[in-house]
Scaffold this active site. Structure first.
Site, PDB file in Angstrom:
ATOM      1  N   HIS A  62      -9.513   0.194  -5.319  1.00  0.00           N
ATOM      2  CA  HIS A  62      -8.530  -0.547  -4.525  1.00  0.00           C
ATOM      3  C   HIS A  62      -7.146  -0.101  -4.952  1.00  0.00           C
ATOM      4  CE1 HIS A  62     -11.689  -3.047  -3.043  1.00  0.00           C
ATOM      5  NE2 HIS A  62     -12.119  -3.180  -4.288  1.00  0.00           N
TER       6      HIS A  62
ATOM      7  N   TYR B 252       0.800  -1.230   0.000  1.00  0.00           N
ATOM      8  CA  TYR B 252       0.000   0.000   0.000  1.00  0.00           C
ATOM      9  C   TYR B 252       0.835   1.284   0.000  1.00  0.00           C
ATOM     10  CZ  TYR B 252      -3.609  -3.377   1.292  1.00  0.00           C
ATOM     11  OH  TYR B 252      -4.458  -4.458   1.314  1.00  0.00           O
TER      12      TYR B 252
END
Ligand code: DQA
Length: 138
Positions: A97, A22
């Protein structure tokens, strides 16, 4: 135009959790970039993050935004409540996402919200949010 940038469970840990997946920027850093990107397109953003499923549903019900950019986190994969909340409002929702969920564990390959969203952007890191914002500017 006003967009609600809505982040679900564990997204408050962005920049701290699994940086290889991430990245190292915090959600606050990313939100700042989203706000600047949107402003250039004449779009105002409101930001909201919660780890609580019901709070996210209530936010979806009550928002006065013209559209929602939603990263529901793991709720994506099993929250029928979130799915029904999206279906209960006319506000268009774009699912986001950061990671390419299809290249990850099998449980991430299923989204129970995709079918009630306008579209999905995934796999572009923080740019997934920017591309979702851009979709409202087209
Ligand atoms: C995520 C992917 C989900 O599978 C995961 O549970 C998250 C983040 C993403 O942005 O890539 O929390 O939505």
């Amino acid at each position: 135009m006003k967009l609600l940038i809505l982040n679900g469970v564990n997204l408050n840990r962005t920049g701290l959790r699994e940086p290889g997946v991430y990245g190292t920027q915090t959600l606050e850093d990313i939100n700042r970039e989203i706000a600047a990107f949107a402003k250039k397109r004449g779009i105002d953003c409101e930001f909201f993050q919660s780890n609580l499923e019901g709070e996210l549903c209530t936010k979806i019900h009550e928002t006065d935004a013209d559209g929602i950019v939603l990263n529901a986190g793991a709720f994506t994969h099993y929250s029928y409540a979130l799915r029904d909340a999206i279906a209960s409002v006319p506000t268009p929702v774009v699912e986001v996402h950061m990671s390419n969920v299809h290249a990850r564990e099998e449980f991430r390959h299923t989204s129970v919200i995709s079918a009630v969203c306008r579209g999905t952007v995934l796999g572009f890191g923080k740019n997934s949010y920017l591309l979702a914002v851009e979709s409202f500017a087209l």
